[in-house]
Design a protein around this motif. Sequence first.
Motif, PDB file in Angstrom:
ATOM      1  N   LEU A 261      37.128   9.473  27.637  1.00  0.00           N
ATOM      2  CA  LEU A 261      36.144  10.413  27.105  1.00  0.00           C
ATOM      3  C   LEU A 261      34.769  10.179  27.719  1.00  0.00           C
ATOM      4  O   LEU A 261      34.053  11.132  28.047  1.00  0.00           O
ATOM      5  CB  LEU A 261      36.065  10.269  25.579  1.00  0.00           C
ATOM      6  N   ALA A 262      34.392   8.906  27.905  1.00  0.00           N
ATOM      7  CA  ALA A 262      33.079   8.593  28.493  1.00  0.00           C
ATOM      8  C   ALA A 262      32.960   9.159  29.901  1.00  0.00           C
ATOM      9  O   ALA A 262      31.921   9.735  30.269  1.00  0.00           O
ATOM     10  CB  ALA A 262      32.861   7.091  28.509  1.00  0.00           C
ATOM     11  N   ILE A 263      34.016   9.025  30.690  1.00  0.00           N
ATOM     12  CA  ILE A 263      34.005   9.553  32.060  1.00  0.00           C
ATOM     13  C   ILE A 263      33.939  11.080  32.033  1.00  0.00           C
ATOM     14  O   ILE A 263      33.196  11.704  32.804  1.00  0.00           O
ATOM     15  CB  ILE A 263      35.246   9.082  32.841  1.00  0.00           C
ATOM     16  N   MET A 264      34.694  11.703  31.139  1.00  0.00           N
ATOM     17  CA  MET A 264      34.681  13.160  31.042  1.00  0.00           C
ATOM     18  C   MET A 264      33.301  13.661  30.624  1.00  0.00           C
ATOM     19  O   MET A 264      32.816  14.677  31.136  1.00  0.00           O
ATOM     20  CB  MET A 264      35.742  13.636  30.054  1.00  0.00           C
ATOM     21  N   GLU A 265      32.656  12.956  29.703  1.00  0.00           N
ATOM     22  CA  GLU A 265      31.319  13.373  29.282  1.00  0.00           C
ATOM     23  C   GLU A 265      30.319  13.247  30.419  1.00  0.00           C
ATOM     24  O   GLU A 265      29.464  14.120  30.619  1.00  0.00           O
ATOM     25  CB  GLU A 265      30.867  12.536  28.077  1.00  0.00           C
ATOM     26  N   THR A 266      30.447  12.162  31.187  1.00  0.00           N
ATOM     27  CA  THR A 266      29.557  11.984  32.348  1.00  0.00           C
ATOM     28  C   THR A 266      29.798  13.092  33.369  1.00  0.00           C
ATOM     29  O   THR A 266      28.849  13.649  33.939  1.00  0.00           O
ATOM     30  CB  THR A 266      29.789  10.610  33.002  1.00  0.00           C
ATOM     31  N   ALA A 267      31.064  13.401  33.592  1.00  0.00           N
ATOM     32  CA  ALA A 267      31.401  14.479  34.527  1.00  0.00           C
ATOM     33  C   ALA A 267      30.858  15.812  34.021  1.00  0.00           C
ATOM     34  O   ALA A 267      30.337  16.623  34.807  1.00  0.00           O
ATOM     35  CB  ALA A 267      32.917  14.554  34.709  1.00  0.00           C
ATOM     36  N   TYR A 268      30.949  16.050  32.725  1.00  0.00           N
ATOM     37  CA  TYR A 268      30.455  17.306  32.148  1.00  0.00           C
ATOM     38  C   TYR A 268      28.951  17.433  32.328  1.00  0.00           C
ATOM     39  O   TYR A 268      28.434  18.508  32.675  1.00  0.00           O
ATOM     40  CB  TYR A 268      30.823  17.359  30.669  1.00  0.00           C
ATOM     41  N   GLN A 269      28.238  16.329  32.119  1.00  0.00           N
ATOM     42  CA  GLN A 269      26.785  16.346  32.274  1.00  0.00           C
ATOM     43  C   GLN A 269      26.366  16.652  33.708  1.00  0.00           C
ATOM     44  O   GLN A 269      25.287  17.175  33.956  1.00  0.00           O
ATOM     45  CB  GLN A 269      26.214  14.998  31.828  1.00  0.00           C
ATOM     46  N   GLN A 270      27.241  16.323  34.657  1.00  0.00           N
ATOM     47  CA  GLN A 270      26.950  16.604  36.063  1.00  0.00           C
ATOM     48  C   GLN A 270      27.446  17.981  36.493  1.00  0.00           C
ATOM     49  O   GLN A 270      27.336  18.347  37.659  1.00  0.00           O
ATOM     50  CB  GLN A 270      27.598  15.531  36.951  1.00  0.00           C
ATOM     51  N   ASP A 278      40.390  21.647  32.389  1.00  0.00           N
ATOM     52  CA  ASP A 278      39.526  20.490  32.145  1.00  0.00           C
ATOM     53  C   ASP A 278      38.736  20.658  30.844  1.00  0.00           C
ATOM     54  O   ASP A 278      38.539  19.696  30.095  1.00  0.00           O
ATOM     55  CB  ASP A 278      38.568  20.284  33.322  1.00  0.00           C
ATOM     56  N   ILE A 279      38.273  21.863  30.585  1.00  0.00           N
ATOM     57  CA  ILE A 279      37.528  22.118  29.348  1.00  0.00           C
ATOM     58  C   ILE A 279      38.434  21.901  28.132  1.00  0.00           C
ATOM     59  O   ILE A 279      38.045  21.262  27.149  1.00  0.00           O
ATOM     60  CB  ILE A 279      36.956  23.547  29.352  1.00  0.00           C
ATOM     61  N   PHE A 280      39.646  22.415  28.219  1.00  0.00           N
ATOM     62  CA  PHE A 280      40.584  22.247  27.104  1.00  0.00           C
ATOM     63  C   PHE A 280      40.915  20.770  26.897  1.00  0.00           C
ATOM     64  O   PHE A 280      40.962  20.285  25.753  1.00  0.00           O
ATOM     65  CB  PHE A 280      41.861  23.048  27.360  1.00  0.00           C
ATOM     66  N   ASN A 281      41.143  20.048  27.985  1.00  0.00           N
ATOM     67  CA  ASN A 281      41.439  18.614  27.879  1.00  0.00           C
ATOM     68  C   ASN A 281      40.281  17.852  27.232  1.00  0.00           C
ATOM     69  O   ASN A 281      40.488  16.943  26.422  1.00  0.00           O
ATOM     70  CB  ASN A 281      41.730  18.025  29.261  1.00  0.00           C
ATOM     71  N   MET A 282      39.068  18.228  27.596  1.00  0.00           N
ATOM     72  CA  MET A 282      37.904  17.554  27.025  1.00  0.00           C
ATOM     73  C   MET A 282      37.784  17.867  25.530  1.00  0.00           C
ATOM     74  O   MET A 282      37.459  16.975  24.723  1.00  0.00           O
ATOM     75  CB  MET A 282      36.638  17.983  27.761  1.00  0.00           C
ATOM     76  N   ALA A 283      38.064  19.093  25.165  1.00  0.00           N
ATOM     77  CA  ALA A 283      38.039  19.456  23.746  1.00  0.00           C
ATOM     78  C   ALA A 283      39.095  18.658  22.975  1.00  0.00           C
ATOM     79  O   ALA A 283      38.856  18.219  21.838  1.00  0.00           O
ATOM     80  CB  ALA A 283      38.282  20.956  23.579  1.00  0.00           C
ATOM     81  N   GLN A 284      40.257  18.459  23.570  1.00  0.00           N
ATOM     82  CA  GLN A 284      41.289  17.642  22.939  1.00  0.00           C
ATOM     83  C   GLN A 284      40.817  16.209  22.734  1.00  0.00           C
ATOM     84  O   GLN A 284      41.065  15.597  21.690  1.00  0.00           O
ATOM     85  CB  GLN A 284      42.549  17.638  23.808  1.00  0.00           C
ATOM     86  N   LEU A 285      40.133  15.679  23.740  1.00  0.00           N
ATOM     87  CA  LEU A 285      39.607  14.315  23.626  1.00  0.00           C
ATOM     88  C   LEU A 285      38.625  14.207  22.458  1.00  0.00           C
ATOM     89  O   LEU A 285      38.673  13.252  21.680  1.00  0.00           O
ATOM     90  CB  LEU A 285      38.918  13.904  24.935  1.00  0.00           C
ATOM     91  N   TYR A 286      37.745  15.171  22.337  1.00  0.00           N
ATOM     92  CA  TYR A 286      36.809  15.170  21.219  1.00  0.00           C
ATOM     93  C   TYR A 286      37.567  15.223  19.883  1.00  0.00           C
ATOM     94  O   TYR A 286      37.219  14.535  18.924  1.00  0.00           O
ATOM     95  CB  TYR A 286      35.862  16.367  21.313  1.00  0.00           C
ATOM     96  N   TYR A 287      38.600  16.037  19.831  1.00  0.00           N
ATOM     97  CA  TYR A 287      39.379  16.211  18.602  1.00  0.00           C
ATOM     98  C   TYR A 287      40.005  14.883  18.172  1.00  0.00           C
ATOM     99  O   TYR A 287      39.891  14.475  17.008  1.00  0.00           O
ATOM    100  CB  TYR A 287      40.462  17.262  18.837  1.00  0.00           C
ATOM    101  N   TYR A 288      40.639  14.216  19.121  1.00  0.00           N
ATOM    102  CA  TYR A 288      41.355  12.988  18.784  1.00  0.00           C
ATOM    103  C   TYR A 288      40.424  11.789  18.623  1.00  0.00           C
ATOM    104  O   TYR A 288      40.834  10.756  18.105  1.00  0.00           O
ATOM    105  CB  TYR A 288      42.433  12.702  19.822  1.00  0.00           C
ATOM    106  N   HIS A 289      39.186  11.938  19.061  1.00  0.00           N
ATOM    107  CA  HIS A 289      38.194  10.881  18.834  1.00  0.00           C
ATOM    108  C   HIS A 289      37.282  11.230  17.660  1.00  0.00           C
ATOM    109  O   HIS A 289      36.183  10.711  17.540  1.00  0.00           O
ATOM    110  CB  HIS A 289      37.367  10.641  20.104  1.00  0.00           C
TER     111      HIS A 289
END
Length: 441
Positions: A261-270, A278-289
Amino acid sequence: MRIKQTNTLLSALAFAVVFATVSVPTMLVANNAVAQEQKASDKKTRRVPTLRGKVYEQLARAQSAADDAGDVEEAIAILKEVEEKADSMNSYEKAMMYNFFGFIYYNDENYDKALESFENVVNQQPIPEKFEMSTLFSLAQLHLMQGNYDKTIEFIERWEVLNNGVIPPKNKVLKAQAYYQNKRYDDAADWITQAIEEHEAEGMLPDEAWLILQRAVFYELKQPAKVKDVLIKLVKLYSEPKYWIQLAGMYGELGEERKQLAIMETAYQQGFVESPADIFNMAQLYYYHRAPYKGALLMEQAMKEGVLEENLRNLKFLGQSWTLAKEQDKAIPVMMQAAELSEDGELDAQLAQILLNEQRWDEAITSADRAIEKGEMRNPGLVYLIKGMALYNQKQYALALNQLAEAEKHQKSRAMAQQWKQFVQSEKTQAEIIEAELGNS
């Protein structure tokens, strides 16, 4: 829970191998004095015959036809005239002639003929060692281009026999590529790792293509920790969006979801998280965290921008994210959209439960009815239970008891249905007594 990126390493390549640039042997240089210089430099290892002036002149004519006039057919015709006199030529002259053939065929994209010609070069002996080595290396590269991986290894190993010094990293990369394509992944891993480590030991950065190859090899060997290490290098050195996304995916493979999740958030900020997957996967990560609100905002924005389609899967997950975030006012309209797209009654049942909790009795009953009509639910008794509870809250006790009796027929909802039946029956009786007393007063 592990979330896998859908477009990372698990695709058919995920990992493409980048072939080395082919460098074919050069054509005859400007004059035959330079050719003699090349021969002289090899005197210590071989006695090489001289390239005679009359042969050089014919080869130069072919070079002029190919380079100056751009007439490939004329160049080939001149060389064939020279070839007719091959019996009177020494090994070095024949080698230079075949080198010209190979060069012209290569530039004409006739790679089979080019390979045949360059192989004829090294078959002539003796020839200058440097000339032979450069041709062997070019043969290895050309065979790799043509998918002849065994031949690639054969010619690079013939080069190694002649080599008296250190094997350059680029040679090891070439060998690793051939082993990789031949599915000899252990051998490929050994050679590509050597090449990269030696290059780095000299204070130089490894080529991006080398790291891509190493990543592919480790992936095939099912060594995700090593794949992750290579991706970290790719992120640091080249910072391409795809490497950030793939690195996040590998942390997921390794069960390190927080880092994922940390890497995905950094990638999103860039600005690197752009594709629907990728957006759906990131949303899933937020859900499960347990950060569903962030995931829901991410998906909602992507839908507004048209990046994410408003399909059943996306709407369902968005609704679930809003629900987990306790944002029922936002969850309900999204779940309604999703339920309309669904062919079974599962989402209508979930929606009925949410509406019941929100005390929206009529809407809960309507959703429950749609769920019953569609069917195919995991727990069909629950829908009758929900409907019964909603009817009870509307003081429709008889209708509520009918629905609770239906819920009682299903094992998963039987115990709760029986409890509610007793309660509703008691309430119904009490209401009837009050009504009777009021009627008699």
